[in-house]
Design an enzyme around this catalytic site. Sequence first.
Site, PDB file in Angstrom:
ATOM      1  N   LYS A   1      -7.014  16.868  -3.813  1.00 40.44           N
ATOM      2  CA  LYS A   1      -6.332  16.955  -5.127  1.00 40.44           C
ATOM      3  C   LYS A   1      -6.735  18.257  -5.869  1.00 40.44           C
ATOM      4  CE  LYS A   1      -5.637  12.077  -4.632  1.00 40.44           C
ATOM      5  NZ  LYS A   1      -6.289  10.350  -4.856  1.00 40.44           N
TER       6      LYS A   1
ATOM      7  N   ARG B   1       3.317  -1.075  -3.127  1.00 41.17           N
ATOM      8  CA  ARG B   1       4.023   0.228  -3.423  1.00 41.17           C
ATOM      9  C   ARG B   1       5.421   0.270  -3.357  1.00 41.17           C
ATOM     10  NH1 ARG B   1       3.501   5.693  -0.026  1.00 41.17           N
ATOM     11  NH2 ARG B   1       4.233   4.459   1.448  1.00 41.17           N
TER      12      ARG B   1
ATOM     13  N   LEU C   1       2.467  11.184  -0.218  1.00 43.62           N
ATOM     14  CA  LEU C   1       1.740  12.589  -0.192  1.00 43.62           C
ATOM     15  C   LEU C   1       2.555  13.567   0.764  1.00 43.62           C
ATOM     16  CD1 LEU C   1      -1.751  11.472  -0.282  1.00 43.62           C
ATOM     17  CD2 LEU C   1      -0.740  12.644  -1.928  1.00 43.62           C
TER      18      LEU C   1
ATOM     19  N   LYS D   1      -8.301   9.855   3.352  1.00 46.18           N
ATOM     20  CA  LYS D   1      -7.110   9.079   3.551  1.00 46.18           C
ATOM     21  C   LYS D   1      -7.133   8.045   4.010  1.00 46.18           C
ATOM     22  CE  LYS D   1      -1.823   9.948   3.789  1.00 46.18           C
ATOM     23  NZ  LYS D   1      -1.834   8.634   4.472  1.00 46.18           N
TER      24      LYS D   1
ATOM     25  N   CYS E   1     -11.719 -18.770  39.093  1.00 41.50           N
ATOM     26  CA  CYS E   1     -12.426 -17.867  38.278  1.00 41.50           C
ATOM     27  C   CYS E   1     -12.670 -16.364  39.357  1.00 41.50           C
ATOM     28  CB  CYS E   1     -13.897 -18.287  38.498  1.00 41.50           C
ATOM     29  SG  CYS E   1     -15.368 -17.060  37.933  1.00 41.50           S
TER      30      CYS E   1
ATOM     31  N   CYS F   1     -21.777 -17.522  38.292  1.00 43.53           N
ATOM     32  CA  CYS F   1     -20.839 -16.648  38.213  1.00 43.53           C
ATOM     33  C   CYS F   1     -21.467 -15.437  37.175  1.00 43.53           C
ATOM     34  CB  CYS F   1     -19.525 -17.064  37.502  1.00 43.53           C
ATOM     35  SG  CYS F   1     -18.189 -16.270  37.954  1.00 43.53           S
TER      36      CYS F   1
ATOM     37  N   GLU G   1      -6.092   1.645  -2.101  1.00 39.64           N
ATOM     38  CA  GLU G   1      -5.715   1.348  -0.744  1.00 39.64           C
ATOM     39  C   GLU G   1      -6.185   0.116  -0.357  1.00 39.64           C
ATOM     40  OE1 GLU G   1      -3.478   3.251   0.266  1.00 39.64           O
ATOM     41  OE2 GLU G   1      -3.335   3.377   2.763  1.00 39.64           O
TER      42      GLU G   1
ATOM     43  N   ALA H   1       1.992   7.350  14.640  1.00 38.33           N
ATOM     44  CA  ALA H   1       2.300   8.687  14.634  1.00 38.33           C
ATOM     45  C   ALA H   1       3.581   9.058  15.286  1.00 38.33           C
ATOM     46  CB  ALA H   1       1.060   9.076  15.830  1.00 38.33           C
ATOM     47  N   SER H   2       4.138   8.140  16.154  1.00 34.87           N
ATOM     48  CA  SER H   2       5.506   8.343  16.820  1.00 34.87           C
ATOM     49  C   SER H   2       6.505   8.230  15.330  1.00 34.87           C
ATOM     50  CB  SER H   2       5.913   7.303  17.573  1.00 34.87           C
ATOM     51  OG  SER H   2       5.008   7.216  18.633  1.00 34.87           O
TER      52      SER H   2
HETATM   53  S1  IVH Z   1      -3.191   9.579  -3.748  1.00 30.83           S
HETATM   54  C1  IVH Z   1       0.305  10.494  -6.461  1.00 30.83           C
HETATM   55  N1  IVH Z   1      -5.237   9.380  -2.348  1.00 30.83           N
HETATM   56  O1  IVH Z   1      -1.395   7.748   1.577  1.00 30.83           O
HETATM   57  C2  IVH Z   1      -0.646  10.547  -5.327  1.00 30.83           C
HETATM   58  N2  IVH Z   1      -3.251   8.456  -1.491  1.00 30.83           N
HETATM   59  O2  IVH Z   1       0.901   9.075   2.090  1.00 30.83           O
HETATM   60  C3  IVH Z   1      -0.568   9.320  -4.646  1.00 30.83           C
HETATM   61  N3  IVH Z   1      -3.607   7.051   0.515  1.00 30.83           N
HETATM   62  O3  IVH Z   1       0.523   6.081  -0.743  1.00 30.83           O
HETATM   63  C4  IVH Z   1      -1.459   8.926  -3.422  1.00 30.83           C
HETATM   64  N4  IVH Z   1      -5.858   7.416   0.716  1.00 30.83           N
HETATM   65  O4  IVH Z   1      -1.098   4.624   0.079  1.00 30.83           O
HETATM   66  C5  IVH Z   1      -4.015   9.002  -2.393  1.00 30.83           C
HETATM   67  N5  IVH Z   1      -7.307   9.139  -1.175  1.00 30.83           N
HETATM   68  C6  IVH Z   1      -6.101   8.842  -1.204  1.00 30.83           C
HETATM   69  C7  IVH Z   1      -5.448   8.170  -0.162  1.00 30.83           C
HETATM   70  C8  IVH Z   1      -3.728   7.811  -0.416  1.00 30.83           C
HETATM   71  C9  IVH Z   1      -4.628   6.767   1.350  1.00 30.83           C
HETATM   72  C10 IVH Z   1      -2.044   6.420   0.986  1.00 30.83           C
HETATM   73  C11 IVH Z   1      -1.537   5.955  -0.019  1.00 30.83           C
HETATM   74  C12 IVH Z   1      -0.291   6.659  -0.387  1.00 30.83           C
HETATM   75  C13 IVH Z   1      -0.097   7.202   1.048  1.00 30.83           C
HETATM   76  C14 IVH Z   1       0.597   8.689   0.868  1.00 30.83           C
END
Ligand code: IVH
Length: 681
Positions: free
Chosen positions: A298, A143, A89, A122, A416, A440, A177, A41-42
């Site tokens: 999507k 990737r 993404l 995700k 202990c 213990c 993934e 997150a950071s």
């Molecule tokens: S689609 C062209 N779907 O998130 C679209 N990515 O931040 C490509 N990821 O590199 C990605 N779950 O490693 C897609 N349901 C999902 C995903 C997903 C995890 C990851 C993937 C991607 C990264 C992008």
Amino acid sequence: MTTAAPTVQLTDRAAYDTAVDQALAAYAEYEGGGDTTLADASYDALARGIAAYERAYPDHKRADTPTDKVGGGVAPTGDVAHTVPMLSLDNVFDATGLEKWDESLARRIGGPVTGGYAVEPKLDGAAIAARYRDGRLVQLIGRGDGARGEDLSHAIGTIVGLPARLPDGVTVEVRGEVLLTRAQFDKANEIRLAHKAKMFSNPRNGTAGTLRAKDRPYVIETTFFAYGAVGLDGVDFLSGESHEAVMAQVAALGVQTTGSSGVGLRVYSTPAEVQARVEEIQELRPELPFGIDGVVIKANDFAEQEAAGFATRHPHWAIAYKLAAVEAQTRLVSVEWNVGRTGIIAPRAVLEPVEVDGSVVTYATLHNPAFIRDSGLKIGDTVKVWKAGDIIPRIESPVTALRTGAETDIVLPEVCPQCGGDIDKSGERWECAGGVTGSCGLLPSLKYAVGRDQLDIEGLGVTYLEALVEAGFIDDLGDLFFLTREQLAQATGSEKRADSLLAQLDKARQQPLNRVFCALGIVRTGRTLSREIARHFGTMDEIRAATPEALAEVNKLPGANAPKIAAHIAVMGPVIDKLVEAGVNMDEPTADNSAAGGKPLEGKVVVVTGGMHGPLAGRNRNQMNELIESAGGKSSSSISKKTSILVAGEGAGSKLAKAEELGTEILSEQEFADLLGAHLS
Ligand code: IVH
């Protein structure tokens, strides 16, 4: 719903330079060993700050900026060219962000989306492309920078969900993934501990490290879920015209897809429905067996995807809706050492309270002394903490860059911490040398033994147990059944309580063998295995006579566990003798199996979800599992193709959805009770 996504504010060029250096250092660390000192997150917040600064001051943009790389540079590049770039993404963080993305999508395709929005998890792992040629899995590629990725083919055969063969000699490239489920993560760390390798700090880093490792003397299993597929070698296998259709094609080949991930892949027609689904997924998140860091949306229809097109690093037709981070940074205040019921001495971190995913975290497990040694953790350190679902929060690693010099070493105990006796330091887990029979672990083990799922002795809480132990009335579980009314009255301060506890003890004498055995607290066994052992052997005498080999036959026990279980049963011999002398039942009842109607669940795998009401009201999971097994069935906690029946109670969520998806038989509490008939009484 809004999920905070703080961006690091970079106010001048010096701050920008420092931020780029920090991000690149995190990248280099990641490349070095799969672990970075910056929380994900950071890192995201930093990367967004860098991108914002570059938009405001394009002239200051450095050539080596991580923002020009797919994934912000946190991925090693490699030498296999991707067939089609593996893109990243773009992110949104709340309903407004989602609406804006939808508006821009509508502008690009010249009108509102008509083919629906595919919504899926995700997954938080590592992206890979899996190439199948003529039905054989021939290559795995990471990737990398999106254009080229590293060859990971050595991992073939270790990834659940990616079969080595596809039917009909199919040629296709599946993308998705790889991750470590929570169970796989724990197993991986067990294996690493046994091999004296550094523990993985979180599943994501564990996945990256595992995928890259080549010559390990052990195998770590990971899991794959596909979220896309592309043609390979000019072979046009994919005929579907939408994301949903292609994923169904991939699933039909036997490859695991997001559709069977527990969250599923669903298609909605409006952004409002998508938003509602994101909120549902947020709720499901703690129950999932693996980590997700967001929801991917999507445009479902390929024609609409094509019309929307791509930016340099991400498609316009998809968006990641990020969920609140499950990791945070805080300070390690001190370390406590606790002795568990089997004598294991475990360190626990006391933290400056920090909010992680909606709850305040004050403690985290430090696993064992080896973890402290390997992580180099010090008191006063800034640490990364992560939490997933209901598991105990964990510390990843110290952020050494933030050290002030005032940090102090963690002092490991010499004796202990509970009984002051010797510590057995021969294994990576330290144990009180008194071990399982020592004084213990006595209190925690008694507390466990009288618990609801074991002997179920109501009213005998830890305060009274402590008083009984302190007064010298009990040295082990067996003594409990020889307590006199006077002793109980003295320890509880009430004759009435003494009488009710005596009645409870009488009731406990009648418990079935599985509960009596479970109450012994044998190492490596819990409620489920205790039931299986009791059912398998039938009597305590048979269990005591069982060799490790015979024990190993019960539900295919992991190899190393059976000898440990057998040894502990032997050690508990005198306690078992005392229990026998006290008239405690040592048989597993078979009456249920001969009840009218035979075994109605014979050969069936049953999963229970939600709260039980009506005829099953008040039964917890363990009691439901007992019921299922007494009726000849097998209880399980997760839905799969093997599940025969899902009993859906109040508030049933993801399991119900998955059962519906798989076409599993779903029964209400009443229907299930009817099916059980005589077994219920
Ligand atoms: S689609 C062209 N779907 O998130 C679209 N990515 O931040 C490509 N990821 O590199 C990605 N779950 O490693 C897609 N349901 C999902 C995903 C997903 C995890 C990851 C993937 C991607 C990264 C992008």
